[in-house]
Motif scaffolding. Structure first.
Motif, short mmCIF file in Angstrom:
data_model
loop_
_atom_site.label_atom_id
_atom_site.label_comp_id
_atom_site.label_asym_id
_atom_site.label_seq_id
_atom_site.Cartn_x
_atom_site.Cartn_y
_atom_site.Cartn_z
N LEU A 1 41.24 37.82 41.01
CA LEU A 1 40.05 36.98 41.05
C LEU A 1 39.88 36.25 42.36
O LEU A 1 40.81 36.04 43.13
CB LEU A 1 40.02 36.01 39.87
CG LEU A 1 40.96 34.82 39.78
CD1 LEU A 1 40.45 33.65 40.59
CD2 LEU A 1 41.08 34.37 38.32
N THR A 2 38.62 35.84 42.58
CA THR A 2 38.26 34.95 43.68
C THR A 2 37.33 33.88 43.14
O THR A 2 36.69 34.06 42.09
CB THR A 2 37.61 35.73 44.83
OG1 THR A 2 37.42 34.84 45.95
CG2 THR A 2 36.25 36.31 44.44
N THR B 1 39.03 41.36 46.53
CA THR B 1 39.28 41.24 45.09
C THR B 1 39.22 42.60 44.41
O THR B 1 40.10 42.95 43.60
CB THR B 1 38.25 40.28 44.44
OG1 THR B 1 38.28 39.02 45.12
CG2 THR B 1 38.55 40.04 42.97
N ILE C 1 42.14 29.31 35.27
CA ILE C 1 42.60 30.46 36.05
C ILE C 1 43.72 31.22 35.34
O ILE C 1 43.75 32.46 35.37
CB ILE C 1 43.05 30.00 37.46
CG1 ILE C 1 41.83 29.44 38.23
CG2 ILE C 1 43.70 31.13 38.24
CD1 ILE C 1 42.17 28.86 39.60
N ALA D 1 45.17 35.26 35.72
CA ALA D 1 45.15 35.75 37.10
C ALA D 1 46.53 36.23 37.55
O ALA D 1 47.53 35.54 37.36
CB ALA D 1 44.66 34.65 38.03
N ILE E 1 45.05 36.11 43.32
CA ILE E 1 43.98 35.15 43.62
C ILE E 1 43.74 35.17 45.12
O ILE E 1 44.67 35.07 45.92
CB ILE E 1 44.36 33.71 43.20
CG1 ILE E 1 44.72 33.65 41.71
CG2 ILE E 1 43.23 32.74 43.52
CD1 ILE E 1 45.41 32.35 41.30
N LEU F 1 48.00 26.35 45.14
CA LEU F 1 48.13 27.70 44.56
C LEU F 1 49.48 28.32 44.91
O LEU F 1 50.13 28.93 44.07
CB LEU F 1 46.98 28.59 45.05
CG LEU F 1 45.60 28.29 44.43
CD1 LEU F 1 44.51 29.07 45.14
CD2 LEU F 1 45.58 28.61 42.93
N TYR G 1 51.75 34.86 39.80
CA TYR G 1 50.63 35.49 40.50
C TYR G 1 50.92 35.48 42.00
O TYR G 1 51.81 34.77 42.47
CB TYR G 1 49.30 34.77 40.21
CG TYR G 1 49.25 33.30 40.62
CD1 TYR G 1 49.14 32.92 41.96
CD2 TYR G 1 49.28 32.30 39.65
CE1 TYR G 1 49.09 31.58 42.33
CE2 TYR G 1 49.23 30.96 40.01
CZ TYR G 1 49.13 30.60 41.36
OH TYR G 1 49.09 29.28 41.72
N VAL H 1 48.95 34.98 45.81
CA VAL H 1 47.75 34.31 46.31
C VAL H 1 47.57 34.63 47.79
O VAL H 1 48.55 34.84 48.52
CB VAL H 1 47.84 32.79 46.07
CG1 VAL H 1 49.02 32.16 46.79
CG2 VAL H 1 46.54 32.10 46.49
#
Length: 302
Positions: free
Chosen positions: A11-12, A30, A103, A109, A112, A131, A140, A142
């Motif tokens: 995701l963004t 993404t 999120i 997610a 990201i 993040l 996740y 990032v």
């Protein structure tokens, strides 16, 4: 963890007003990662614009209305779009809660990517550092995308607005990576244009859309998916003592009845400022010059 995305999502997040070249790199990244990881791609955006809700810019005008923004985002093959209603309550949610409850818990997610100028949560505390600090905890990865540059300037929605406000649609279009366009329903006007050989489609535009500076523009007009050469006047018709703003498009070599149809007008170049003429004959001479200049400019794109 997530009923929606049991295997996770890529995701963004952002406002994405205008879907300019900077936004496009986020969308592309993404989608690219979603394919590598075999998980859906997700875009999280907000409406209304946070600056409106928080009273920072009460007269804020959008480069793209929500429906248009959604259409542009989907054109990048994004699987899911989540539009969060931005409220004062949401603005008070801590960045940690936003991360965990939305999120992670809602969207699960696994990847990201955010732009250099995007923040989330109360006091804009949700950033790349927060993040990264939570990446291991929530499993996740990032990534931060730096600004996309035009020369030495960062491409941004605010920079595009500055260009549009002075009528420099040519520069605005470079940053957008596409023509800036206005969409609306064709409504009956005073039909004066047809009496002087330049019939116009009068566009009813949503009040929240940013209009470019007053003037005459070389344009393309899209009707039922077909593209036509045209010239468009954004202004008040001072020759006829007009007071309210109008968007009027003279579509070349076109005679169809398009009242109550939705059309799109793509603005490519400002031909001249709007001026008051002494009379109809003087106006007709200028319109002939405008058409000639418009055709010469649009030839570049044939």
């Amino acid at each position: 963890m997530s009923g929606l995305f049991p295997n996770g999502s890529a995701l963004t997040l952002g406002n994405f007003d205008g879907i300019h070249l900077g936004h496009q790199t986020l969308l592309q990244k993404t989608v690219e990662q979603s394919k590598i990881l075999h998980i859906p791609s997700v875009v999280v955006t907000y409406y209304p614009n946070p600056s409106v809700v928080l009273g920072k810019r009460p007269n804020f005008k959008y480069l793209t209305l929500e429906e248009t923004k959604e259409h542009l985002i989907s054109s990048f093959n994004i699987d899911y779009l989540l539009v969060l209603e931005f409220t004062e309550e949401l603005s008070r949610m801590s960045a940690e809660d936003f991360l965990e409850k939305i999120i992670i818990q809602k969207l699960n997610a696994k990847y990201i990517v955010i732009g250099y100028n995007h923040f989330f949560g109360a006091n804009r505390r949700g950033d790349i550092h927060l993040l990264e600090a939570n990446a291991q905890k929530f499993s996740y990865t990032v990534e931060l995308k730096d600004a996309v540059l035009n020369g030495d300037k960062k491409i941004s929605s605010s920079e595009i607005r500055k260009y549009l406000e002075i009528g420099d649609v040519t520069s605005a279009n470079l940053l957008l990576g596409r023509p800036f366009f206005l969409e609306g329903i064709v409504k009956e006007g005073d039909k004066r244009g047809r009496t002087i050989g330049y019939p116009t489609a009068n566009l009813e535009i949503h009040k929240d859309v940013l209009l470019p500076a007053i003037g005459v523009y070389a344009s393309y007009t899209i009707v039922d998916g077909n593209k036509y050469l045209s010239m468009t006047n954004v202004g008040k018709n001072p020759t006829f003592d007009g007071h309210s703003m109008h968007i009027e498009t003279n579509i070349f070599d076109f005679s169809e009845d398009i009242y109550n149809k939705k059309i799109q007008v793509q603005l490519l170049h400002k031909i001249r400022d709007e001026v008051k003429f002494a009379g109809i004959e003087e106006l007709k001479k200028q319109l002939a010059k405008d058409k000639e200049e418009t055709l010469m400019y649009l030839k570049k794109f044939d």
